[in-house]
Design an enzyme around this catalytic site. Structure first.
Site, mmCIF file in Angstrom:
data_model
loop_
_atom_site.group_PDB
_atom_site.id
_atom_site.type_symbol
_atom_site.label_atom_id
_atom_site.label_comp_id
_atom_site.label_asym_id
_atom_site.label_seq_id
_atom_site.Cartn_x
_atom_site.Cartn_y
_atom_site.Cartn_z
ATOM 1 N N HIS A 188 32.521 46.356 40.630
ATOM 2 C CA HIS A 188 33.713 45.827 41.298
ATOM 3 C C HIS A 188 34.258 46.798 42.343
ATOM 4 O O HIS A 188 34.943 46.384 43.280
ATOM 5 C CB HIS A 188 34.761 45.440 40.257
ATOM 6 N N ARG A 331 38.467 29.706 41.870
ATOM 7 C CA ARG A 331 37.688 29.735 40.636
ATOM 8 C C ARG A 331 38.628 29.944 39.458
ATOM 9 O O ARG A 331 39.479 30.827 39.482
ATOM 10 C CB ARG A 331 36.664 30.874 40.683
ATOM 11 N N GLU A 430 25.163 29.705 38.107
ATOM 12 C CA GLU A 430 24.879 31.125 37.885
ATOM 13 C C GLU A 430 24.095 31.379 36.613
ATOM 14 O O GLU A 430 23.936 32.526 36.200
ATOM 15 C CB GLU A 430 26.181 31.935 37.897
ATOM 16 N N ASP A 454 25.232 36.865 39.127
ATOM 17 C CA ASP A 454 24.948 36.482 37.741
ATOM 18 C C ASP A 454 23.643 35.709 37.633
ATOM 19 O O ASP A 454 22.905 35.864 36.650
ATOM 20 C CB ASP A 454 26.102 35.660 37.160
ATOM 21 N N ARG A 464 23.548 43.436 35.548
ATOM 22 C CA ARG A 464 23.999 43.676 36.914
ATOM 23 C C ARG A 464 24.854 44.939 37.034
ATOM 24 O O ARG A 464 25.023 45.476 38.126
ATOM 25 C CB ARG A 464 24.799 42.473 37.441
ATOM 26 N N CYS A 501 28.375 31.925 46.900
ATOM 27 C CA CYS A 501 29.565 32.776 46.954
ATOM 28 C C CYS A 501 29.284 34.163 46.398
ATOM 29 O O CYS A 501 30.187 34.984 46.280
ATOM 30 C CB CYS A 501 30.743 32.137 46.210
#
Length: 555
Positions: A188, A331, A430, A454, A464, A501
């Site tokens: 992140h 989302r 995903e 994902d 990931r 996305c």
């Protein structure tokens, strides 16, 4: 001057002082003090600083989410002003000759236990509040600052890595770039850097020591180079590259207002990924065509308790209004895995990426889900909002979601609260199961959006977030691209559109492949909009598409 090497995950060159992120928390140590009056003054100074911070947070929250959503910060100010709380801390400092941090922590525990033992539910909830304000005061006493950065000038922020709950609270106006000892290209920290359009380097390892605090540095997010106390030759080389990048950006700025259309006339939707209402500014500045992914979980990560319906409504409404009628895809809650909020009280899982997360939490905690859906539908009266659901694996999940949505809409009608009856509903593709079931799923929704991070993780069985797995995390893998093709074909057969996305959408080396596969929309960081527009406008899809598809199927 010397150079350390990491992996660049967000391009750009930045120069400035290195500053290590101050992380709060941990055990508060009891120490003896000789000057109790000085210690009491230290507590009072920290309390006043906390009051000022809360007042600023209140004003910011009022502007963003309205008075009801900001009420928490006002309540915290009142608790900090409580005489019993103040006197209890001062009495303990004086009576036991101990440090203020320990006195605050002990009185906080006493007050929290008192509130928790009360019969009234409202008062029981105050237990968390008194712990929160005390944590803030202890942080100030310990040198931990709000926003994580105590500097008068912008800095290159250094850390081991940053959790989502930490990145959301950073004072982003003071960040020139990121350097971390760990992390991955999909962390992140990296995602935040790309959203902000600033350089970031990960995986520096043990070379990133706190002895570098305050040293001058230049970082290159393309090559992963970190030059410490750079000499004149190195400075000239990297600053020349910085000037060239700025010149290229100025050139790309000339594409603002132009269409995202290929040489043969095919139009592509280019949208942006954001994490908060504040991120709308770079979307507008970079001429994004809409919001392809609003990560609503950051409203939860920056809160100490579940955000209220009103708080969420104001945030969604603000984004919808500021986007001026352009599509805003929000989302729903994607908590779980690496995004944790303590008040959810999720059980510790050995493999959280496979566990209770995203839509699974929403369907097992319908009261939390309904609160968010009510806020989303209410905000739909103020712009073109679409709702997207993450981590879908089965048709029954979508049918249950639609049933809950119908119930929420019926409630709003009965209450005569305005909303758009025709809000688009979409799902994220995903998981491999969503791809394999995409022919049936497409009949249930209005659009697909592929979360490539994902999808790659689950398709290749590669974590990931794994620090040492980057060479195995191959989002260009033919298996991933074939899954994209299958989902696109099934979307179009059902008459719906499909986008990407995930971070892969900004990879211009794959733009022509995405168009050949049939992708209709790409949602990227705001800084990637104009480079992507430039790539799209240089492509003729009539020339190479069939060869790309043939090569993909023959690999």
């Amino acid at each position: 001057m010397y150079t350390i090497q990491g992996k660049g995950v967000s391009k750009g060159v930045a120069d400035g002082p290195i500053y290590f992120y101050r992380r709060g928390g941990g055990e508060v140590v009891k120490t003896a003090v000789s000057d109790v009056e000085a210690e009491k003054k230290r507590f009072e100074d920290a309390r006043q600083t906390a009051m000022q911070q809360l007042a600023e947070l209140y004003d910011k929250a009022v502007a963003e989410v309205g008075e009801e959503g900001a009420a928490l910060f006002e309540a915290h100010q009142m608790m900090l002003d409580d005489l019993d709380y103040i006197d209890g801390i001062n009495d303990m400092i004086e009576g036991e000759s101990i440090n203020a941090e320990y006195a605050v922590s002990q009185i906080a525990e006493q007050f929290a236990e008192m509130f928790a033992s009360m019969d009234d539910a409202y008062m029981q909830a105050r237990a968390a509040d008194v712990k929160d304000i005390s944590t803030r005061v202890i942080g100030i006493l310990s040198g931990v600052v709000a926003g994580g950065i105590d500097s008068d000038v912008p800095v290159i922020l250094a850390s081991d890595d940053l959790a989502p709950s930490e990145t959301v609270q950073l004072d982003k106006s003071k960040i020139l770039g990121f350097v971390t000892s760990g992390g991955s290209g999909n962390s992140h920290t990296a995602i935040l850097a790309r959203t902000m359009g600033i350089p970031a380097i990960i995986g520096i390892g043990d070379a990133l020591t706190e002895g570098l605090e305050g040293k001058s540095a230049i970082i290159d997010g393309s090559t992963g180079e970190v030059a410490i106390d750079p000499d004149q030759i190195t400075s000239q080389r990297l600053l020349k590259k910085q000037a060239e990048e700025r010149a290229l950006k100025a050139l790309l700025d000339q594409l603002k207002g132009k269409e995202n259309v290929t040489l043969d006339g095919r139009k592509v939707m280019v949208y942006c990924n954001i994490g908060s209402p504040d991120d709308v500014d770079p979307v507008l500045a970079n001429d994004g065509g809409g919001i392809g992914l609003f990560r609503s979980e950051f409203l939860y990560l920056q809160n100490d308790d579940y955000p209220t319906e009103e708080q969420q409504f104001q945030a969604y409404k603000t984004v919808a209004e500021r986007m001026g009628g352009k599509r805003v895809i929000i989302r729903t809650l994607d908590i779980g895995a690496d995004k944790q909020a303590d008040y959810f009280q999720l059980d510790k899982e050995e493999n959280p990426a496979m566990g209770l997360r995203a839509i699974r939490i929403c369907l097992t905690r319908p009261e939390v889900f309904k609160t968010q859906l009510r806020a989303l539908y209410r905000a739909s009266a103020y712009g073109k909002i679409a709702i997207m659901f993450p981590m879908i694996t089965s048709v029954w999940e979508v049918q249950e979601i639609k049933r809950i949505c119908d119930g929420v809409k019926a409630e709003l009608r009965a209450e005569e609260i305005p909303f758009n009856e025709n809000v688009e509903l979409g799902i994220m593709i995903e998981t491999p199961s969503a791809v394999m079931m995409s022919d049936r799923l497409a009949k249930e929704v209005d659009f697909f959006s592929v979360g490539t991070n994902d999808l790659t993780q689950y398709t290749l069985a590669v974590d990931r977030q794994g620090n040492n797995l980057d060479k195995f995390f191959d989002s260009h893998h033919p298996a991933v691209l074939r899954m994209l093709k299958m989902a696109a074909e099934n979307a179009h057969k059902a008459g719906i559109w499909i986008g990407i996305c995930g971070e892969l959408g900004a990879d211009v080396s794959l733009t022509e492949t995405f168009l050949a596969i049939g992708i209709d929309e790409l949602s990227v960081s705001p800084a990637s909009v104009l480079p992507l527009r430039s790539a799209i406008r240089s492509i003729d899809t009539t020339k190479n598409s069939q060869k790309i598809l043939d090569d993909l199927l023959s690999d």
